[in-house]
Design an enzyme around this catalytic site. Structure first.
Site, PDB file in Angstrom:
ATOM      1  N   GLY A  38       0.784  -1.227   0.000  1.00 19.08           N
ATOM      2  CA  GLY A  38       0.000   0.000   0.000  1.00 19.08           C
ATOM      3  C   GLY A  38       0.815   1.275   0.000  1.00 19.08           C
ATOM      4  CD  GLU A  85       1.531  -9.138   1.394  1.00 19.91           C
ATOM      5  OE1 GLU A  85       0.542  -8.407   1.615  1.00 19.91           O
ATOM      6  OE2 GLU A  85       1.480 -10.352   1.401  1.00 19.91           O
ATOM      7  N   GLY A 143       3.246  -3.380  -4.301  1.00 22.54           N
ATOM      8  CA  GLY A 143       2.941  -3.646  -5.708  1.00 22.54           C
ATOM      9  C   GLY A 143       3.131  -2.365  -6.497  1.00 22.54           C
ATOM     10  CB  CYS A 185     -20.069   4.332 -25.931  1.00 23.15           C
ATOM     11  SG  CYS A 185     -21.464   5.160 -26.614  1.00 23.15           S
TER      12      CYS A 185
HETATM   13  C1  LIG Z   1      -2.878  -8.147   0.732  1.00 21.38           C
HETATM   14  C2  LIG Z   1      -2.315  -7.122  -0.177  1.00 21.38           C
HETATM   15  N1  LIG Z   1      -0.993  -6.956  -0.218  1.00 21.38           N
HETATM   16  C3  LIG Z   1      -0.426  -6.030  -1.045  1.00 21.38           C
HETATM   17  C4  LIG Z   1      -1.195  -5.243  -1.866  1.00 21.38           C
HETATM   18  C5  LIG Z   1      -0.507  -4.265  -2.761  1.00 21.38           C
HETATM   19  O1  LIG Z   1      -0.877  -2.966  -2.579  1.00 21.38           O
HETATM   20  P1  LIG Z   1      -0.073  -1.812  -3.332  1.00 21.38           P
HETATM   21  O2  LIG Z   1      -0.008  -2.191  -4.778  1.00 21.38           O
HETATM   22  O3  LIG Z   1      -0.879  -0.590  -3.105  1.00 21.38           O
HETATM   23  O4  LIG Z   1       1.296  -1.775  -2.719  1.00 21.38           O
HETATM   24  C6  LIG Z   1      -2.583  -5.362  -1.827  1.00 21.38           C
HETATM   25  C7  LIG Z   1      -3.427  -4.490  -2.661  1.00 21.38           C
HETATM   26  O5  LIG Z   1      -4.604  -4.388  -2.576  1.00 21.38           O
HETATM   27  C8  LIG Z   1      -3.157  -6.348  -0.969  1.00 21.38           C
HETATM   28  O6  LIG Z   1      -4.491  -6.526  -0.913  1.00 21.38           O
END
Ligand SMILES: Cc1ncc(COP(=O)(O)O)c(C=O)c1O
Length: 461
Positions: free
Chosen positions: A276, A318, A320, A389
Site C-alpha cells: 500500500g 508486499e 505492488g 461510449c
Molecule cells: C494483501 C495485499 N498486499 C499487497 C497489496 C498491494 O498494494 P499496493 O499495490 O498498493 O502496494 C494489496 C493491494 O490491494 C493487498 O491486498
C-alpha cells in the site's frame, strides 16, 4: 470531483480543476517524481525512454501502449531489497503481472504474491521458485489450493474458517505441512494521508481482530497442528503516505501475537505488514523512499515488540504499486480536441477507461504531457478523455497541456504501471493495449496487443 454514476455530465462540469493545479512555468518540463527514471525530453522536444524516442515506439507498436522502463522497475525492486535487507519483499502481482515481470522480480531477489489461479499459473510458468510465492485471496477454490500445495507454494494467507478447513483437509490427504499466515483485519483503513481506526471491521478480507475471529483462527490452526502457522498478516490500504496507520495496525497485531503466546506458548516467527505504499501521480504527491519507509516501519515494530516483550519477528512487506506504478507510462494518440463552450477543452485519445479504469473507479488523479514534440504555446487546462461510449470515460481529469495540442499528437500519462493493464477490460470491444519494455535503447514486446481476432475467438455462439 467524484465520478457520477450517470456519467460526468451529471458531475461538476464547470469545475476549473483542483485548487493546487497551477499553470506550469514551462508546459514542456517533466516533473521528475512522476516519470520513470530514464524518461527525458530530448533536444528535438520528443520524450525518450532509455534513449528511445516515443515516436518510434508509437510507429512500431501502435497506440495506446503501456511503456515500461525496465531498469526503473528493477531499480525500485532493488531499492526495496536494499532498504529491507533482513525482510522478505513480496511484489504484489495484482498490480501488474506477466511472465517478463515475474522474471525481473525473481532476478532482483524479490518474492511474489499472487491472488488467483491465473496469477499463480503465470508465476510458475515464468519459473518463479514456488517457495518464494505467497498465495492470497478471500475465496481460493479447492482447485487453486490443490495447485498451490502441489506446486509447493511457500505460504498461503488464510482468510476464512472455511479455508482453514479446506486447506487442512487437503494437506492431510497429501501428508504435507504448508506454511500459512493468518490475515488479520485490524480495524485500520489507510488511504493517502488519512487513516481511520475503528473497533469493528466491515469488509470481506481477513479475520476480525476486535470480534475475536483472528485469535480463534490462530488457535484452530495451532491446535489442529496440520498447517505450519508462520505468523500474522495485515494489509491496511493503498496509496498510503502516512505511516501512522501502520503503527496502529502493528500495535494491534502484535498484541494478538502476545495473546497467542500467552494462550498457547507459541511465539510466531513471522509478521507481514502488507503493501500500500504510495507513489506520485501528481505534483502534490511526495512519497517516502523505501529507506525512509524501512526506518519508520522498523522503529514501529521494534517498539511494539518491546512493549509486548516479544522477539522481533521476521518481517515481510508486499509493495505492488510502489515497484511497478512509476515504471510505466501510457502512450496515446490524440484523436480530437474539443472546446466545450469555453467551459473546458476535451482532448480525446485512442484508449480510455478500458486501459485505465482507476480515474472512473477511484476518482484517481493522473498527469499528462505532450510527448511527440515540445510546444511554445500557452498552457491550457484540459481534460484527457477516452474513446469509450461513456461520459465518465476520463483518463486525466485536469492537466495543463499546450494550447496547440492537436489530432495526431502523442500524449503520455505517467504512473500507469499499477492496476491499469491488470484491470484493463474489453469495454466497447476495444482490444487491450500491449506492454512494451524498453532497456538500453531497445524495445521488447512483453505483452502483445489484443486483436479483434482475439475478441472474436472467445465469441463461440
Ligand atoms: C494483501 C495485499 N498486499 C499487497 C497489496 C498491494 O498494494 P499496493 O499495490 O498498493 O502496494 C494489496 C493491494 O490491494 C493487498 O491486498
Amino acid at each position: 470531483m467524484r465520478a457520477h454514476e450517470a456519467g460526468a455530465m451529471h458531475g461538476d462540469i464547470g469545475d476549473r480543476g483542483p485548487g493546487w493545479l497551477r499553470p506550469p512555468a514551462d508546459v514542456n518540463a517533466l516533473v521528475p517524481q512522476l516519470w520513470p527514471r530514464q524518461v527525458e525530453r530530448g533536444a528535438n522536444g520528443a520524450l525518450t525512454v532509455a534513449g528511445l524516442d516515443v515516436r518510434e515506439l508509437a510507429a512500431g507498436y501502435g497506440t495506446p501502449a503501456y511503456v515500461l522502463d525496465e531498469d526503473d522497475l528493477r531499480s525500485r525492486a532493488r531499492d526495496f531489497r536494499a532498504a529491507f535487507p533482513d525482510a522478505d519483499v513480496y511484489y504484489a502481482g495484482k498490480a501488474f503481472l506477466c511472465r517478463a515481470v515475474v522474471r525481473m522480480i525473481a532476478e532482483e531477489g524479490l518474492h511474489l504474491d499472487v491472488c488467483s489461479g491465473g496469477e499463480l499459473a503465470t508465476a510458475l510458468s515464468a519459473g518463479m521458485p514456488a517457495e518464494r510465492i505467497g498465495f492470497h485471496g478471500n475465496n481460493k477454490s479447492v482447485a487453486e489450493l490443490t495447485r498451490a500445495l502441489d506446486a509447493g507454494v511457500g505460504r498461503i494467507i488464510l482468510d476464512s474458517f472455511t479455508e482453514i478447513d479446506r486447506l487442512t483437509a487437503l494437506a492431510r490427504e497429501r501428508g504435507v505441512r504448508p506454511g500459512v499466515l493468518i490475515r488479520v483485519t485490524v480495524g485500520v483503513e489507510a488511504h493517502t494521508h488519512e487513516f481511520i481506526a475503528t473497533a469493528h471491521e466491515d469488509q470481506k478480507f481477513g479475520f476480525s481482530l476486535a470480534g475475536g475471529a483472528a485469535a480463534a483462527a490462530a488457535f484452530t490452526v495451532i491446535d489442529e497442528g496440520v498447517l505450519d502457522l508462520r505468523g500474522l498478516h495485515s494489509h491496511i490500504g493503498s496509496q498510503i503516505f502516512d505511516t501512522s496507520g501502520f503503527e496502529v495496525s502493528a500495535r494491534r497485531v502484535l498484541a494478538l501475537q502476545a495473546q497467542i503466546r500467552d494462550a498457547r506458548g507459541v511465539e510466531l516467527p513471522e509478521l507481514d505488514l502488507g503493501g500500500g505504499f504510495g507513489i506520485a501521480y501528481t505534483t502534490q504527491d511526495d512519497p517516502a523512499t523505501p529507506d525512509e519507509l524501512a526506518k519508520r516501519l522498523r522503529k514501529i515494530v521494534d517498539s511494539e515488540c518491546a512493549a509486548e516483550n516479544l522477539a522481533v519477528p521476521h518481517l515481510s512487506i508486499e509493495p505492488g504499486r510502489a515497484i511497478v506504478g512509476p515504471a510505466v507510462f501510457t502512450l496515446y494518440t490524440v484523436g480530437t480536441v474539443k472546446d466545450v463552450d469555453g467551459l473546458r477543452t476535451y482532448v480525446s485519445v485512442d484508449g480510455g477507461m478500458s486501459d485505465n479504469i482507476r480515474t472512473a473507479l477511484y476518482d484517481a488523479s493522473y498527469s499528462a504531457t505532450l510527448a511527440n514534440r515540445a510546444s511554445t504555446a500557452e498552457p491550457m487546462l484540459a481534460r484527457v478523455v477516452g474513446k469509450h461510449c461513456e461520459a465518465g470515460d476520463i483518463v486525466v481529469k485536469d492537466e495543463f497541456l499546450p494550447a496547440d495540442v492537436q489530432p495526431g499528437d502523442l500524449v503520455a500519462v505517467p504512473g500507469t504501471g499499477a492496476y491499469c493493464r491488470s484491470m484493463a477490460s474489453n469495454y466497447n470491444h476495444v482490444p487491450r493495449p500491449p506492454v512494451v519494455a524498453v532497456r538500453d535503447g531497445r524495445a521488447r514486446l512483453i505483452v502483445r496487443r489484443e486483436t479483434e481476432e482475439d475478441l472474436l475467438a472467445l465469441d463461440v455462439g
